[in-house]
Design a protein around this motif. Structure first.
Motif, mmCIF file in Angstrom:
data_model
loop_
_atom_site.group_PDB
_atom_site.id
_atom_site.type_symbol
_atom_site.label_atom_id
_atom_site.label_comp_id
_atom_site.label_asym_id
_atom_site.label_seq_id
_atom_site.Cartn_x
_atom_site.Cartn_y
_atom_site.Cartn_z
ATOM 1 N N VAL A 497 5.836 -11.213 0.590
ATOM 2 C CA VAL A 497 4.757 -11.339 -0.390
ATOM 3 C C VAL A 497 3.895 -10.081 -0.412
ATOM 4 N N THR A 498 3.501 -9.590 0.757
ATOM 5 C CA THR A 498 2.666 -8.383 0.781
ATOM 6 C C THR A 498 3.452 -7.170 0.293
ATOM 7 N N GLU A 499 4.768 -7.150 0.575
ATOM 8 C CA GLU A 499 5.589 -6.041 0.082
ATOM 9 C C GLU A 499 5.725 -6.092 -1.440
ATOM 10 N N MET A 500 5.907 -7.289 -1.998
ATOM 11 C CA MET A 500 5.974 -7.422 -3.449
ATOM 12 C C MET A 500 4.635 -7.030 -4.073
ATOM 13 N N ALA A 501 3.540 -7.465 -3.464
ATOM 14 C CA ALA A 501 2.212 -7.111 -3.981
ATOM 15 C C ALA A 501 2.036 -5.594 -4.025
ATOM 16 N N LYS A 502 2.469 -4.926 -2.975
ATOM 17 C CA LYS A 502 2.349 -3.465 -2.932
ATOM 18 C C LYS A 502 3.152 -2.824 -4.043
ATOM 19 N N LYS A 503 4.361 -3.329 -4.296
ATOM 20 C CA LYS A 503 5.190 -2.781 -5.363
ATOM 21 C C LYS A 503 4.541 -2.981 -6.729
#
Length: 758
Positions: A497-503
């Motif tokens: 989730v945090t990786e998707m948010a960063k993208k």
């Protein structure tokens, strides 16, 4: 016999010869003129010559600072900003009366002498000796130009300004040398042009064009004789002869100039007498400097443009270098602001939220696939008065905004995107009871786990007891079911989730990192409307995230030249597959058609979006998009003190505020006007079977928790809250390892840890 230059004045040979004579007298004469009489008569001429020779050969002439104009995407003016209000114009665009008036009163022998007027020096020295003080100066226009260049170079540094204007022999010697240089290189006409462009005329006006606009609201080329005489008279003492504040003194000074023009033969005595009898004829215009003057409520966008300039290394390697370019001005900045969209946003805000309300709203619209910021507005105007602010509620803290606001359930689509991208089917179903313990452990990044306190397990609940599953992702998204998304993030883990948010460009408004806390599933980490609008634009552009941009082009005028500056361009990267983006779009289309966002759905074109409301009603959101525009609307108290319960907003009373009933209609009206006349485009939808529909009871507000029996960690996770969420969640489970401070967000001012639904 040496010839005079075509512009008038002496040849270099004549000037050099004259200087030999002047330099002998420099110590005594300059002391007699610039300093109190007899103050430094003992200074040796030899020392003066040596100091003269040690000076650099060339005067550094910085570009004159000018006003900067900020334009919208159509070329309409948004605002003008400047450190010094100046518009440089050529001599041909200055009234002949103005040229004659300034020469008559400031340097009547301008066309007869060289850089230094020896007769004027001797006359002034004699006058000053007689008066035992400084009764008269002898600086030529060329010497005054040199002094003004030094002042311009000093900028706003008070120490450098004092050095540039100090009454010392050293400064006078510098003026002498550089005046000779300018006379040799420029000639009289160019010197006069430069002088009239650089000198200060009071009332924040630098240069004759700005002065003409300030006092008479006309161009310098249109000044008549009495108007020109008034401006020329101001130069000696802008504060003393300010016609706005002392018309009597200004009139007296103007008439002195008119008489001097008659004595010089520039006008007849009859013309001078008639002009003396006329009133000042002021038609002043107020200084229009800064983003506070922006049209269509675009002051905050204007400020954002300034912040982009001052923080981007493309405009200078250091902060000081960028500030110097900005203050120098002369820029024409064409921005991405769509005037139609900006007008629509401000109109919608005005209709729904008053500036005097206890809470405020901010809205931002962006263009999917380009990152262009199309509109940015808020209910509290740009200013310094009551119910006004200079804080841009739409942007992050480092760009002039605040610390942000919890986005609540508008964060859930990012969780859904992470799950689908990782292989979770959109038909995934969970029991989704009304209330449940938070699953533990939950994986986070670096192979670690978050664990709940087994002795005091956190709980999460849905909107009301009649709302329970099982639910599929489609139904859970439409109804904004908290317990569904708690189970979903526990299955996929927090790191995806945090990786998707960063993208997707999703970051905390205060500049901190997205923390590895389970509460992120329900939108507990503070973000800005621009961040959320641009994130949803990723769905609209079928998975391509584009960094936000506000500037299309910049040209800079330096003297007679204009050059283009490089500007930041958007960077687009794939955040998720097209299929994932289309699937989330399909889910969010269901929100506005059959779920919590029906009040926001557009009637004339496909739309999709999500509602969001946080613990204790400190913030309510709607974030949505069409294929060609995305936008976010936030409503709340920027100080996180006023709960939106039993509150009147825009003249409408609310027992409880929901994302659907306040931000939703603002978004709908803003988008409707912004898209009027634009092509109607369709989404690329996917087929998602309904699956389990659950037993939810849609009461028109089923997307917004009114508070539940458990305040706290995630939408009310820790026990001990009261009905309505008044506890806000101030106790936390004890993990099996140490989290960083403030890992669980939303605790300030009792704001709770969980984003409420819808």
């Amino acid at each position: 016999m040496p010839k005079k230059r075509s512009g008038g004045g002496l040849s270099p040979t004549q000037q050099a010869a004259k200087f030999l004579g002047v330099s002998v007298l420099a110590g005594a004469v300059m002391a007699g003129i610039a300093l109190p009489a007899f103050g430094a008569l003992g200074l040796a001429a030899k020392g003066s010559v040596e100091s003269f020779d040690e000076l650099p050969a060339t005067l550094k002439t910085p570009p004159l600072s000018q006003r900067t104009t900020i334009l919208d995407a159509d070329g309409g003016q948004i605002a003008t900003v400047y450190s010094r209000d100046r518009t440089v114009v050529p001599l041909k665009d200055m009234s002949p009366y103005m040229q004659k008036a300034i020469v008559a009163i400031e340097d009547s022998r301008f066309y007869q002498h060289g850089a230094v007027d020896l007769k004027g020096i001797l006359r002034a020295l004699n006058k000053n000796v007689q008066s035992s003080g400084v009764a008269q100066g002898a600086s030529t226009l060329t010497q005054q130009l040199v002094k003004n260049v030094a002042i311009e170079e000093a900028g706003d540094d008070p120490t450098k300004v004092a050095q540039a204007t100090q009454q010392t022999l050293g400064r006078k010697i510098r003026e002498l040398k550089y005046a000779i240089q300018l006379e040799e290189e420029l000639g009289k006409k160019k010197i006069l042009e430069n002088y009239l462009n650089i000198t200060f005329f009071g009332e924040q006006a630098y240069g004759v064009e700005a002065a003409s606009q300030r006092y008479f609201s006309k161009h310098a080329k249109d000044l008549n004789v009495q108007e020109a005489a008034l401006l020329a008279g101001i130069v000696q003492s802008p504060s003393r002869y300010d016609p706005v504040n002392d018309s009597t003194e200004a009139t007296r000074r103007r008439n002195v100039v008119l008489q001097r023009m008659a004595d010089m033969g520039d006008i007849s005595q009859a013309e001078a007498d008639r002009a003396k009898k006329t009133p000042l004829g002021l038609n002043p215009s107020q200084p229009k400097n800064g983003c506070i003057t922006a049209v269509k409520g675009a002051g905050f966008f204007c400020d954002y443009v300034r912040e982009v300039f001052l923080t981007n290394p493309m405009f200078g390697k250091t902060k000081e270098a960028r500030a110097k370019v900005w203050n120098q001005g002369g820029l024409t900045i064409r921005t991405t602001l769509d005037p139609q969209a900006q007008t629509s946003v401000q109109s919608s805000i005005k209709d729904h939220v008053y500036k005097t309300d206890d809470v405020a709203t901010a809205a931002t619209l962006v263009e999917p696939g380009t990152g262009k910021i199309l509109a940015m507005g808020q209910s509290r105007p740009y200013g310094f008065g009551k119910h006004e602010t200079q804080i841009d509620l739409s942007v992050n803290q480092d760009m002039g905004g605040g610390a942000g606001y919890q986005p609540g359930s508008t964060f859930k689509p990012i969780v859904a995107a992470a799950a689908i991208e990782g292989g979770t089917p959109a038909t995934q179903s969970y029991p989704s009871p009304y209330e449940m313990d938070y699953p533990s452990p939950v994986s986070i990044c670096n192979g670690r786990q978050w664990r709940d306190d087994p002795n005091n397990p956190s709980k999460v609940a849905n909107e009301n007891k009649s709302e329970h599953g099982p639910y599929s992702m489609k139904q859970a998204t439409a109804k904004s079911v908290n317990t569904y998304y708690v189970q979903l993030i526990s299955d996929i883990g927090i790191c995806p989730v945090t990786e998707m948010a960063k993208k997707m460009g999703v970051e905390r408004a205060d500049g901190g990192k997205l923390q590895q806390a389970p509460s992120i599933a329900l939108g507990t980490q503070e973000m800005s409307p621009l961040t959320m609008a641009n994130a949803y634009a990723t769905f609209a552009s079928r998975g391509m995230y584009c960094t936000p941009v506000a500037i299309e082009s910049i040209s800079q005028r330096i003297g007679d030249r204009t050059k283009s500056l490089q500007v930041p361009k958007t960077t687009c990267t794939r955040a998720m597959s097209q299929k994932t983006a289309d699937t989330v779009t399909t889910l969010l289309k269901g929100v506005v058609e059959d779920g919590t966002g029906q009040q926001a759905g557009l009637s004339d074109r496909p739309s999709a979006g999500k509602t969001g409301t946080t613990d204790n009603r400190y913030a309510a959101w709607f974030v949505g998009f069409t294929p060609n525009m995305a936008g976010a609307v936030w409503v709340g108290d920027p100080t996180h003190k006023r709960q939106m319960k039993q509150i009147t907003i825009g003249g409408v009373y609310h027992d409880l505020v929901y994302g659907a009933d306040t931000p939703g209609p603002i978004w709908k009206d803003a988008m409707t006007g912004a898209l009027d006349g634009k092509p109607v485009e369709n989404f690329n939808l996917v087929d998602i079977p309904d699956g389990n529909k659950g037993k939810g009871n849609d009461d028109g507000h089923n997307g917004d928790n009114r508070g539940n029996a458990a305040g706290g960690l995630i939408g009310g996770l820790t026990t001990g809250g009261t009905d309505g969420g008044t506890n806000g969640g101030t106790t936390f489970p004890t993990p099996t390892f140490s989290f960083p401070d403030n890992l669980f967000q939303g605790t300030s001012n009792g704001n709770g840890n969980g984003g409420r639904r819808g």
